[in-house]
Design a protein around this motif. Sequence first.
Motif, PDB file in Angstrom:
ATOM      1  N   ARG A   1       0.834  -1.208   0.000  1.00  0.00           N
ATOM      2  CA  ARG A   1       0.000   0.000   0.000  1.00  0.00           C
ATOM      3  C   ARG A   1       0.866   1.254   0.000  1.00  0.00           C
ATOM      4  O   ARG A   1       0.566   2.231  -0.692  1.00  0.00           O
ATOM      5  CB  ARG A   1      -0.915   0.007   1.221  1.00  0.00           C
ATOM      6  N   ASN A   2       1.945   1.256   0.772  1.00  0.00           N
ATOM      7  CA  ASN A   2       2.847   2.407   0.783  1.00  0.00           C
ATOM      8  C   ASN A   2       3.461   2.624  -0.595  1.00  0.00           C
ATOM      9  O   ASN A   2       3.617   3.761  -1.048  1.00  0.00           O
ATOM     10  CB  ASN A   2       3.947   2.211   1.826  1.00  0.00           C
ATOM     11  N   ARG A   3       3.810   1.520  -1.249  1.00  0.00           N
ATOM     12  CA  ARG A   3       4.366   1.626  -2.595  1.00  0.00           C
ATOM     13  C   ARG A   3       3.319   2.177  -3.558  1.00  0.00           C
ATOM     14  O   ARG A   3       3.623   3.002  -4.426  1.00  0.00           O
ATOM     15  CB  ARG A   3       4.839   0.241  -3.055  1.00  0.00           C
ATOM     16  N   ARG A   4       2.061   1.737  -3.408  1.00  0.00           N
ATOM     17  CA  ARG A   4       0.990   2.237  -4.260  1.00  0.00           C
ATOM     18  C   ARG A   4       0.816   3.734  -4.083  1.00  0.00           C
ATOM     19  O   ARG A   4       0.643   4.475  -5.066  1.00  0.00           O
ATOM     20  CB  ARG A   4      -0.324   1.519  -3.935  1.00  0.00           C
ATOM     21  N   VAL A   5       0.871   4.220  -2.850  1.00  0.00           N
ATOM     22  CA  VAL A   5       0.734   5.653  -2.591  1.00  0.00           C
ATOM     23  C   VAL A   5       1.860   6.418  -3.276  1.00  0.00           C
ATOM     24  O   VAL A   5       1.639   7.464  -3.894  1.00  0.00           O
ATOM     25  CB  VAL A   5       0.731   5.926  -1.072  1.00  0.00           C
ATOM     26  N   ASP A   6       3.096   5.912  -3.181  1.00  0.00           N
ATOM     27  CA  ASP A   6       4.229   6.567  -3.840  1.00  0.00           C
ATOM     28  C   ASP A   6       4.016   6.640  -5.350  1.00  0.00           C
ATOM     29  O   ASP A   6       4.319   7.660  -5.983  1.00  0.00           O
ATOM     30  CB  ASP A   6       5.529   5.814  -3.539  1.00  0.00           C
ATOM     31  N   MET A   7       3.513   5.556  -5.937  1.00  0.00           N
ATOM     32  CA  MET A   7       3.285   5.526  -7.378  1.00  0.00           C
ATOM     33  C   MET A   7       2.209   6.528  -7.781  1.00  0.00           C
ATOM     34  O   MET A   7       2.322   7.221  -8.795  1.00  0.00           O
ATOM     35  CB  MET A   7       2.887   4.116  -7.805  1.00  0.00           C
ATOM     36  N   LEU A   8       1.144   6.622  -6.986  1.00  0.00           N
ATOM     37  CA  LEU A   8       0.069   7.563  -7.288  1.00  0.00           C
ATOM     38  C   LEU A   8       0.559   9.000  -7.187  1.00  0.00           C
ATOM     39  O   LEU A   8       0.183   9.857  -7.996  1.00  0.00           O
ATOM     40  CB  LEU A   8      -1.109   7.336  -6.336  1.00  0.00           C
ATOM     41  N   ARG A   9       1.404   9.272  -6.206  1.00  0.00           N
ATOM     42  CA  ARG A   9       1.933  10.630  -6.051  1.00  0.00           C
ATOM     43  C   ARG A   9       2.790  11.029  -7.251  1.00  0.00           C
ATOM     44  O   ARG A   9       2.736  12.175  -7.706  1.00  0.00           O
ATOM     45  CB  ARG A   9       2.769  10.725  -4.773  1.00  0.00           C
ATOM     46  N   ARG A  10       3.568  10.079  -7.763  1.00  0.00           N
ATOM     47  CA  ARG A  10       4.419  10.390  -8.910  1.00  0.00           C
ATOM     48  C   ARG A  10       3.597  10.636 -10.165  1.00  0.00           C
ATOM     49  O   ARG A  10       4.045  11.329 -11.076  1.00  0.00           O
ATOM     50  CB  ARG A  10       5.411   9.249  -9.167  1.00  0.00           C
ATOM     51  N   ARG A  11       2.394  10.080 -10.220  1.00  0.00           N
ATOM     52  CA  ARG A  11       1.541  10.265 -11.398  1.00  0.00           C
ATOM     53  C   ARG A  11       0.900  11.644 -11.440  1.00  0.00           C
ATOM     54  O   ARG A  11       0.490  12.106 -12.498  1.00  0.00           O
ATOM     55  CB  ARG A  11       0.416   9.221 -11.406  1.00  0.00           C
ATOM     56  N   ARG A  12       0.781  12.288 -10.316  1.00  0.00           N
ATOM     57  CA  ARG A  12       0.099  13.573 -10.272  1.00  0.00           C
ATOM     58  C   ARG A  12       1.019  14.665 -10.807  1.00  0.00           C
ATOM     59  O   ARG A  12       2.130  14.838 -10.319  1.00  0.00           O
ATOM     60  CB  ARG A  12      -0.315  13.912  -8.839  1.00  0.00           C
ATOM     61  N   PRO A  13       0.578  15.441 -11.805  1.00  0.00           N
ATOM     62  CA  PRO A  13       1.416  16.518 -12.330  1.00  0.00           C
ATOM     63  C   PRO A  13       1.574  17.639 -11.314  1.00  0.00           C
ATOM     64  O   PRO A  13       0.677  17.901 -10.509  1.00  0.00           O
ATOM     65  CB  PRO A  13       0.638  16.988 -13.564  1.00  0.00           C
TER      66      PRO A  13
END
Length: 203
Positions: A96-108
């Motif tokens: 889940r922590n990794r998923r949050v990091d990935m989602l944050r990187r997707r946000r411009p």
Amino acid sequence: MTEFSDLDGASDAAGAPAPATDEALLARIAARDRDAFAELFRRYAGRVKGFLIRSGFPAAEADEAAQEVMLSVWRRADSFDPARAGAATWIYAVARNRRVDMLRRRRPEPDPEDPLFRPDPDPAGEATLAAADRDRAVRAALVELTADQAQVVRLAFYDGLSHSEIAAMLDTPLGTVKSRLRLAMTRLRGALGPGFAAELRDG
């Protein structure tokens, strides 16, 4: 991700390993047992990948991220405390922590020159009071749930997990998760009214 690329066959030559619990495998991994990691990798890499795919990531990205999650499990196995959580819960927390990091990187990043890049106007006084009252009501209703019920509600509404994902994360039978959620929904509906689900999602 090549550090553990040879692990799928790490124990084949020696024959199938004796069955071990996930917790026992993590204890051996903390002592840097590569065979134990190979077994845990086989058990969870695919499940973590599926979890990330269901979260909206393409298969190739989910596959790479799942390997990174398992690498984190290898590196951090000595921090696992079986008295605080089951192995599956701990591993899915890493995912889940990794998923949050990935989602944050997707946000411009916001463009300061964009004319829309300005603070929202302050809500009217009555709207502010209504929102505060609603927030207090939601929090008070959640406090009245049992710890198990509140946990599944938060995972379902705040984290957006499916029933099967919650069951895997908590290492709990799917039927138990559904029962806890059903009981929680009944209690929340009585406390907050039929529109409570939208309030939880906004909370």
